[in-house]
Design a protein around this motif. Structure first.
Motif, PDB file in Angstrom:
ATOM      1  N   LYS A 129      42.828  25.255  42.577  1.00 11.32           N
ATOM      2  CA  LYS A 129      43.295  26.452  43.301  1.00 11.32           C
ATOM      3  C   LYS A 129      44.492  27.076  42.598  1.00 11.32           C
ATOM      4  O   LYS A 129      44.649  28.310  42.597  1.00 11.32           O
ATOM      5  CB  LYS A 129      43.650  26.081  44.735  1.00 11.32           C
ATOM      6  CG  LYS A 129      44.744  25.053  44.880  1.00 11.32           C
ATOM      7  CD  LYS A 129      45.037  24.781  46.352  1.00 11.32           C
ATOM      8  CE  LYS A 129      46.149  23.752  46.521  1.00 11.32           C
ATOM      9  NZ  LYS A 129      46.442  23.486  47.948  1.00 11.32           N
ATOM     10  N   TYR A 130      45.323  26.233  41.970  1.00  9.45           N
ATOM     11  CA  TYR A 130      46.453  26.784  41.224  1.00  9.45           C
ATOM     12  C   TYR A 130      45.968  27.496  39.957  1.00  9.45           C
ATOM     13  O   TYR A 130      46.559  28.494  39.535  1.00  9.45           O
ATOM     14  CB  TYR A 130      47.433  25.668  40.858  1.00  9.45           C
ATOM     15  CG  TYR A 130      48.055  24.993  42.059  1.00  9.45           C
ATOM     16  CD1 TYR A 130      49.033  25.632  42.807  1.00  9.45           C
ATOM     17  CD2 TYR A 130      47.666  23.721  42.447  1.00  9.45           C
ATOM     18  CE1 TYR A 130      49.610  25.021  43.913  1.00  9.45           C
ATOM     19  CE2 TYR A 130      48.238  23.097  43.544  1.00  9.45           C
ATOM     20  CZ  TYR A 130      49.199  23.753  44.277  1.00  9.45           C
ATOM     21  OH  TYR A 130      49.761  23.142  45.356  1.00  9.45           O
ATOM     22  N   ILE A 131      44.899  26.945  39.334  1.00  6.16           N
ATOM     23  CA  ILE A 131      44.336  27.594  38.148  1.00  6.16           C
ATOM     24  C   ILE A 131      43.799  28.981  38.508  1.00  6.16           C
ATOM     25  O   ILE A 131      43.982  29.952  37.774  1.00  6.16           O
ATOM     26  CB  ILE A 131      43.226  26.725  37.541  1.00  6.16           C
ATOM     27  CG1 ILE A 131      43.816  25.441  36.953  1.00  6.16           C
ATOM     28  CG2 ILE A 131      42.468  27.480  36.463  1.00  6.16           C
ATOM     29  CD1 ILE A 131      42.770  24.476  36.430  1.00  6.16           C
ATOM     30  N   LYS A 132      43.140  29.066  39.665  1.00  5.76           N
ATOM     31  CA  LYS A 132      42.614  30.356  40.108  1.00  5.76           C
ATOM     32  C   LYS A 132      43.742  31.348  40.347  1.00  5.76           C
ATOM     33  O   LYS A 132      43.669  32.518  39.933  1.00  5.76           O
ATOM     34  CB  LYS A 132      41.793  30.156  41.384  1.00  5.76           C
ATOM     35  CG  LYS A 132      41.132  31.417  41.903  1.00  5.76           C
ATOM     36  CD  LYS A 132      40.312  31.116  43.149  1.00  5.76           C
ATOM     37  CE  LYS A 132      39.675  32.389  43.698  1.00  5.76           C
ATOM     38  NZ  LYS A 132      38.881  32.105  44.930  1.00  5.76           N
ATOM     39  N   ARG A 133      44.801  30.894  41.017  1.00  5.75           N
ATOM     40  CA  ARG A 133      45.946  31.764  41.269  1.00  5.75           C
ATOM     41  C   ARG A 133      46.630  32.147  39.953  1.00  5.75           C
ATOM     42  O   ARG A 133      47.057  33.293  39.771  1.00  5.75           O
ATOM     43  CB  ARG A 133      46.944  31.053  42.185  1.00  5.75           C
ATOM     44  CG  ARG A 133      48.138  31.908  42.600  1.00  5.75           C
ATOM     45  CD  ARG A 133      49.133  31.082  43.382  1.00  5.75           C
ATOM     46  NE  ARG A 133      48.483  30.387  44.489  1.00  5.75           N
ATOM     47  CZ  ARG A 133      49.070  29.437  45.206  1.00  5.75           C
ATOM     48  NH1 ARG A 133      50.313  29.064  44.914  1.00  5.75           N
ATOM     49  NH2 ARG A 133      48.415  28.847  46.193  1.00  5.75           N
ATOM     50  N   GLU A 134      46.724  31.185  39.040  1.00  8.00           N
ATOM     51  CA  GLU A 134      47.362  31.462  37.762  1.00  8.00           C
ATOM     52  C   GLU A 134      46.552  32.464  36.944  1.00  8.00           C
ATOM     53  O   GLU A 134      47.106  33.287  36.209  1.00  8.00           O
ATOM     54  CB  GLU A 134      47.540  30.175  36.966  1.00  8.00           C
ATOM     55  CG  GLU A 134      48.351  30.352  35.692  1.00  8.00           C
ATOM     56  CD  GLU A 134      48.405  29.090  34.877  1.00  8.00           C
ATOM     57  OE1 GLU A 134      47.325  28.551  34.559  1.00  8.00           O
ATOM     58  OE2 GLU A 134      49.505  28.634  34.564  1.00  8.00           O
ATOM     59  N   ALA A 135      45.201  32.387  37.045  1.00  9.81           N
ATOM     60  CA  ALA A 135      44.358  33.337  36.324  1.00  9.81           C
ATOM     61  C   ALA A 135      44.625  34.760  36.807  1.00  9.81           C
ATOM     62  O   ALA A 135      44.665  35.705  36.008  1.00  9.81           O
ATOM     63  CB  ALA A 135      42.886  32.978  36.506  1.00  9.81           C
ATOM     64  N   GLU A 136      44.828  34.924  38.110  1.00  2.00           N
ATOM     65  CA  GLU A 136      45.146  36.246  38.634  1.00  2.00           C
ATOM     66  C   GLU A 136      46.502  36.734  38.101  1.00  2.00           C
ATOM     67  O   GLU A 136      46.644  37.897  37.728  1.00  2.00           O
ATOM     68  CB  GLU A 136      45.160  36.200  40.159  1.00  2.00           C
ATOM     69  CG  GLU A 136      43.803  35.864  40.778  1.00  2.00           C
ATOM     70  CD  GLU A 136      43.878  35.718  42.285  1.00  2.00           C
ATOM     71  OE1 GLU A 136      45.011  35.790  42.819  1.00  2.00           O
ATOM     72  OE2 GLU A 136      42.820  35.535  42.919  1.00  2.00           O
ATOM     73  N   GLN A 137      47.491  35.827  38.073  1.00  2.00           N
ATOM     74  CA  GLN A 137      48.801  36.206  37.539  1.00  2.00           C
ATOM     75  C   GLN A 137      48.725  36.494  36.045  1.00  2.00           C
ATOM     76  O   GLN A 137      49.395  37.404  35.544  1.00  2.00           O
ATOM     77  CB  GLN A 137      49.806  35.089  37.816  1.00  2.00           C
ATOM     78  CG  GLN A 137      50.069  34.840  39.297  1.00  2.00           C
ATOM     79  CD  GLN A 137      50.977  33.655  39.533  1.00  2.00           C
ATOM     80  OE1 GLN A 137      51.316  32.906  38.608  1.00  2.00           O
ATOM     81  NE2 GLN A 137      51.372  33.450  40.780  1.00  2.00           N
TER      82      GLN A 137
END
Length: 305
Positions: free
Chosen positions: A119-127
């Motif tokens: 979930k952090y990877i997904k959020r980081e991809a957006e950032q």
């Protein structure tokens, strides 16, 4: 000694599968002129980070994303080894098999951290996409890579309490360029090594080419658009990924549950499985296959990049 070799091979094989390392020999013959052109290109464009550096940066990044300190991660690995050995001894009643089970359980915290960081990877991809888009827009307006990154940094920190600010890879890039090494290309390569995303890799490669030819800056936007399309595909793949993990967990429970079931229902078969050489080999193959396939499932279900 063979058990240590088998455990080392399994861990190495798991890392190879999840990182997608290719050891196949290259059959293409490189002419002397191509070697010379490659040497000149390396003098102009900084060398890309190696696989070991990228793998090291990637796993450290995952551990930091999961908010697990490195000492705690080491303690979890040792705890998995101990609990796996104890559980293996209780189920199988054999110390050598128990130690093999504990050794195979040692990488479990790594798998847990990978799943926790999804979930952090997904959020980081957006950032990451937002950063790439902002820097690209600023670069198209100013024609300066450094000014573009500084503009993004100022926009990101605008109105933010200084006590809540944290050092990001972009901050490290700007510090490196301004205070350590003025080479923008080398700074971009170091920034590239801190992210494991192929669209970000392409974007950095294009920025490095722009240091030689500023007209190539218009090739940055298509990379960002492809990144956005990949995120849409990732959202559609989430349901399939959950089904894969559910079915895989069901199969693993059925396979590993055979041993305690045999101990309760058929003692003769259980003794053959845990007391004879052939039975022990079968148990080791079963556990090794479970560990190897877990790394393979991690690889095929990893977020799209």
């Amino acid at each position: 000694m063979p058990i240590y070799i088998v455990v080392f091979f399994l861990i190495f094989l798991g890392l190879v599968l999840i990182l997608g390392i290719d050891f196949s020999p290259q059959s293409k013959t490189i002419s002397p002129s191509e070697v010379l052109r490659g040497a000149k290109r390396d003098l102009i464009i900084a060398k890309a980070p190696g696989r070991i550096e990228r793998a090291w940066q990637y796993w450290l990044h995952l551990i930091s994303l999961a908010q697990v300190p490195v000492p705690l991660f080491i303690i979890l690995c040792l705890l998995s080894l101990t609990l796996g050995t104890v559980l293996g001894n209780l189920v199988m009643g054999d110390l050598s098999l128990a130690f093999f089970v504990g050794s195979c359980a040692t990488p479990l915290p790594l798998i847990y951290i990978f799943l926790l960081s999804r979930k952090y990877i997904k959020r980081e991809a957006e950032q990451l996409e937002g950063m790439m888009s902002s820097v690209t827009q600023a670069y198209l307006a100013s024609n300066s890579i450094i000014a573009a990154f500084e503009s993004y940094n100022n926009m990101r920190n605008k109105g933010l309490d200084p006590r809540l600010r944290r050092i990001t890879p972009v901050d490290e890039f700007l510090i490196d360029v301004h205070a350590i090494n003025p080479s923008v290309a080398e700074g971009l390569r170091k920034l590239q090594a801190k992210e494991n995303n192929r669209y970000f890799d392409d974007w950095i490669d294009m920025l490095i080419r722009c240091t030689r030819n500023n007209e190539l800056r218009f090739g940055l936007q298509p990379i960002i658009k492809a990144f956005n399309d990949s995120k849409i595909m990732q959202m559609e793949a989430e349901t399939v990924t959950a089904m894969v993990w559910r079915e895989y967990a069901f199969v693993v429970i059925m396979l590993l549950g055979i041993i305690p079931v045999l101990r309760l229902s058929n003692e003769a078969w259980y003794n053959i499985l845990t007391k004879t050489a052939v039975g022990r080999v079968l148990v080791c193959v079963l556990i090794a296959a479970t560990l190897g396939t877990s790394f393979y499932v991690l690889r095929v279900t990893r977020p799209l990049d």
